[in-house]
Design a protein around this motif. Structure first.
Motif, PDB file in Angstrom:
ATOM      1  N   ARG A  45      44.670  34.826  42.495  1.00  0.00           N
ATOM      2  CA  ARG A  45      45.368  35.188  41.465  1.00  0.00           C
ATOM      3  C   ARG A  45      47.110  35.052  41.880  1.00  0.00           C
ATOM      4  O   ARG A  45      47.771  35.844  41.886  1.00  0.00           O
ATOM      5  CB  ARG A  45      45.357  36.765  41.070  1.00  0.00           C
ATOM      6  CG  ARG A  45      45.807  36.852  39.778  1.00  0.00           C
ATOM      7  CD  ARG A  45      45.695  38.525  39.418  1.00  0.00           C
ATOM      8  NE  ARG A  45      46.566  39.042  38.460  1.00  0.00           N
ATOM      9  CZ  ARG A  45      47.986  39.495  38.676  1.00  0.00           C
ATOM     10  NH1 ARG A  45      48.191  39.555  39.983  1.00  0.00           N
ATOM     11  NH2 ARG A  45      48.476  39.752  37.931  1.00  0.00           N
ATOM     12  N   SER A  82      36.379  30.316  37.572  1.00  0.00           N
ATOM     13  CA  SER A  82      37.358  31.507  37.716  1.00  0.00           C
ATOM     14  C   SER A  82      38.765  31.473  37.409  1.00  0.00           C
ATOM     15  O   SER A  82      39.289  31.971  36.843  1.00  0.00           O
ATOM     16  CB  SER A  82      37.162  32.189  39.120  1.00  0.00           C
ATOM     17  OG  SER A  82      37.624  31.142  40.163  1.00  0.00           O
ATOM     18  N   TYR A  85      38.996  31.214  33.564  1.00  0.00           N
ATOM     19  CA  TYR A  85      38.853  32.585  33.236  1.00  0.00           C
ATOM     20  C   TYR A  85      39.797  33.464  33.048  1.00  0.00           C
ATOM     21  O   TYR A  85      40.505  34.102  32.295  1.00  0.00           O
ATOM     22  CB  TYR A  85      37.470  33.397  33.776  1.00  0.00           C
ATOM     23  CG  TYR A  85      37.293  34.528  33.314  1.00  0.00           C
ATOM     24  CD1 TYR A  85      36.478  34.712  32.232  1.00  0.00           C
ATOM     25  CD2 TYR A  85      37.714  35.900  33.895  1.00  0.00           C
ATOM     26  CE1 TYR A  85      36.048  35.930  31.583  1.00  0.00           C
ATOM     27  CE2 TYR A  85      37.540  37.036  33.281  1.00  0.00           C
ATOM     28  CZ  TYR A  85      36.569  37.166  32.011  1.00  0.00           C
ATOM     29  OH  TYR A  85      36.497  38.384  31.584  1.00  0.00           O
ATOM     30  N   PHE A  86      40.503  33.229  34.474  1.00  0.00           N
ATOM     31  CA  PHE A  86      41.611  34.091  34.679  1.00  0.00           C
ATOM     32  C   PHE A  86      42.823  33.623  33.850  1.00  0.00           C
ATOM     33  O   PHE A  86      43.728  34.580  33.386  1.00  0.00           O
ATOM     34  CB  PHE A  86      41.769  34.427  36.098  1.00  0.00           C
ATOM     35  CG  PHE A  86      40.880  35.141  36.907  1.00  0.00           C
ATOM     36  CD1 PHE A  86      40.329  36.491  36.302  1.00  0.00           C
ATOM     37  CD2 PHE A  86      40.364  34.666  37.958  1.00  0.00           C
ATOM     38  CE1 PHE A  86      39.497  37.271  36.928  1.00  0.00           C
ATOM     39  CE2 PHE A  86      39.292  35.455  38.719  1.00  0.00           C
ATOM     40  CZ  PHE A  86      38.944  36.732  38.056  1.00  0.00           C
ATOM     41  N   ILE A  89      42.700  34.921  30.197  1.00  0.00           N
ATOM     42  CA  ILE A  89      42.779  36.285  29.932  1.00  0.00           C
ATOM     43  C   ILE A  89      44.424  36.493  30.492  1.00  0.00           C
ATOM     44  O   ILE A  89      44.989  37.585  29.953  1.00  0.00           O
ATOM     45  CB  ILE A  89      42.023  37.229  30.605  1.00  0.00           C
ATOM     46  CG1 ILE A  89      41.999  37.173  32.210  1.00  0.00           C
ATOM     47  CG2 ILE A  89      40.794  36.965  30.081  1.00  0.00           C
ATOM     48  CD1 ILE A  89      41.244  38.399  32.687  1.00  0.00           C
ATOM     49  N   ASP A  91      47.979  36.590  33.255  1.00  0.00           N
ATOM     50  CA  ASP A  91      48.708  37.181  34.388  1.00  0.00           C
ATOM     51  C   ASP A  91      48.269  38.538  34.427  1.00  0.00           C
ATOM     52  O   ASP A  91      47.503  39.161  35.492  1.00  0.00           O
ATOM     53  CB  ASP A  91      50.004  36.862  34.790  1.00  0.00           C
ATOM     54  CG  ASP A  91      50.785  37.223  35.828  1.00  0.00           C
ATOM     55  OD1 ASP A  91      49.904  37.789  36.679  1.00  0.00           O
ATOM     56  OD2 ASP A  91      51.795  37.191  36.104  1.00  0.00           O
ATOM     57  N   LYS A  93      46.427  41.063  32.598  1.00  0.00           N
ATOM     58  CA  LYS A  93      45.277  41.337  32.296  1.00  0.00           C
ATOM     59  C   LYS A  93      44.203  41.052  33.579  1.00  0.00           C
ATOM     60  O   LYS A  93      43.307  41.567  33.920  1.00  0.00           O
ATOM     61  CB  LYS A  93      44.347  40.791  31.055  1.00  0.00           C
ATOM     62  CG  LYS A  93      43.376  41.618  30.334  1.00  0.00           C
ATOM     63  CD  LYS A  93      43.049  40.948  28.740  1.00  0.00           C
ATOM     64  CE  LYS A  93      42.503  41.872  28.172  1.00  0.00           C
ATOM     65  NZ  LYS A  93      42.280  41.306  26.816  1.00  0.00           N
ATOM     66  N   SER A  94      44.353  40.058  34.275  1.00  0.00           N
ATOM     67  CA  SER A  94      43.625  39.392  35.216  1.00  0.00           C
ATOM     68  C   SER A  94      43.911  40.325  36.577  1.00  0.00           C
ATOM     69  O   SER A  94      43.075  40.451  37.587  1.00  0.00           O
ATOM     70  CB  SER A  94      43.775  37.971  35.775  1.00  0.00           C
ATOM     71  OG  SER A  94      45.218  37.905  35.972  1.00  0.00           O
ATOM     72  N   PHE A  97      41.293  42.542  38.132  1.00  0.00           N
ATOM     73  CA  PHE A  97      39.982  42.033  38.753  1.00  0.00           C
ATOM     74  C   PHE A  97      40.195  41.666  40.126  1.00  0.00           C
ATOM     75  O   PHE A  97      39.243  41.369  40.820  1.00  0.00           O
ATOM     76  CB  PHE A  97      39.683  40.816  37.983  1.00  0.00           C
ATOM     77  CG  PHE A  97      39.300  40.734  36.494  1.00  0.00           C
ATOM     78  CD1 PHE A  97      37.905  41.014  36.283  1.00  0.00           C
ATOM     79  CD2 PHE A  97      40.167  41.185  35.542  1.00  0.00           C
ATOM     80  CE1 PHE A  97      37.399  41.187  35.012  1.00  0.00           C
ATOM     81  CE2 PHE A  97      39.457  41.245  34.277  1.00  0.00           C
ATOM     82  CZ  PHE A  97      38.205  41.359  33.791  1.00  0.00           C
ATOM     83  N   ASN A 116      45.719  39.869  45.823  1.00  0.00           N
ATOM     84  CA  ASN A 116      45.491  38.922  44.886  1.00  0.00           C
ATOM     85  C   ASN A 116      44.243  37.793  45.199  1.00  0.00           C
ATOM     86  O   ASN A 116      44.085  36.725  44.728  1.00  0.00           O
ATOM     87  CB  ASN A 116      46.553  38.254  44.244  1.00  0.00           C
ATOM     88  CG  ASN A 116      47.243  39.194  43.368  1.00  0.00           C
ATOM     89  OD1 ASN A 116      46.773  39.905  42.610  1.00  0.00           O
ATOM     90  ND2 ASN A 116      48.692  39.296  43.675  1.00  0.00           N
ATOM     91  N   GLY A 123      36.173  42.642  38.918  1.00  0.00           N
ATOM     92  CA  GLY A 123      36.296  41.232  39.341  1.00  0.00           C
ATOM     93  C   GLY A 123      35.051  40.624  40.031  1.00  0.00           C
ATOM     94  O   GLY A 123      34.574  39.698  39.777  1.00  0.00           O
ATOM     95  N   CYS A 126      32.512  40.229  37.153  1.00  0.00           N
ATOM     96  CA  CYS A 126      32.951  39.030  36.185  1.00  0.00           C
ATOM     97  C   CYS A 126      32.705  37.629  36.993  1.00  0.00           C
ATOM     98  O   CYS A 126      32.038  36.846  36.332  1.00  0.00           O
ATOM     99  CB  CYS A 126      34.466  39.313  35.990  1.00  0.00           C
ATOM    100  SG  CYS A 126      35.262  37.516  35.381  1.00  0.00           S
TER     101      CYS A 126
END
Length: 173
Positions: A45, A82, A85-86, A89, A91, A93-94, A97, A116, A123, A126
């Motif tokens: 992340r 991933s 997906y991330f 949604i 920065d 909201k992720s 996870f 991260n 996570g 998910c």
């Protein structure tokens, strides 16, 4: 990937130890009459904008995909799945996870955590869904995986507010 740690680092170049290790494991799995599947790593992340994540894995995901193709075994590109997906949604909201939480929530992390790379239970859930969804259709290209693919059960009743334990609220977009 950790070049600074010579005891753990393996090069992912075409004849590097990373690919040789993958080949070794696939060979050993096949010797046991099991069906190997290679997965690329979960994206870290590291947002470089509100909607774009930086590639921090370099050529390792590509090395996994190329090795799977060379050995004629299926793979799931979790890195791309991933990442999408991330990024979708975003920065903020992720953040939940991954292992990001305030101090005092967990006794073994008294000072909290800002990580991260490693997944939180949400996570992990998910990512397991992303993998399972890929596994369900794997037999279409790999007929020998039909029994495996058809054994995957996805609970279509999971929605954005299904609590699965006392601490974590699970949601799926």
């Amino acid at each position: 990937e950790k070049k600074q740690d010579e005891s753990r680092y393996t090069d992912c170049c075409e004849n590097g130890e990373f690919r040789k290790n993958l080949e070794f494991f696939v060979k050993k799995i096949k010797e046991k009459k099991a069906l190997p599947i290679l997965l690329t790593p979960v994206v870290r992340r590291n947002f470089i904008s509100q909607t774009e994540i930086e590639n921090t894995h370099g050529d390792y995901p590509l090395a996994i995909i190329e090795t799977a193709k060379k050995l004629n075994v299926p793979f799931v590109d979790i890195t791309s799945l991933s990442k999408k997906y991330f990024e979708d949604i975003g920065d903020e909201k992720s953040k939940s996870f991954f292992m990001n939480f305030e101090k005092g929530i967990y006794s073994n992390y008294q000072d909290g955590k800002n990580d991260n790379s490693h997944l939180s239970p949400d996570g992990a859930f998910c990512i397991s869904l992303l993998a399972a969804e890929s596994f369900c259709s794997m037999y279409l290209e790999w007929p020998e995986y039909e029994e495996f693919s058809k054994s995957i059960v996805l609970n279509e009743n999971i929605n954005n507010d299904v609590e699965i334990d006392d601490e974590y609220l699970m949601w799926r977009s």
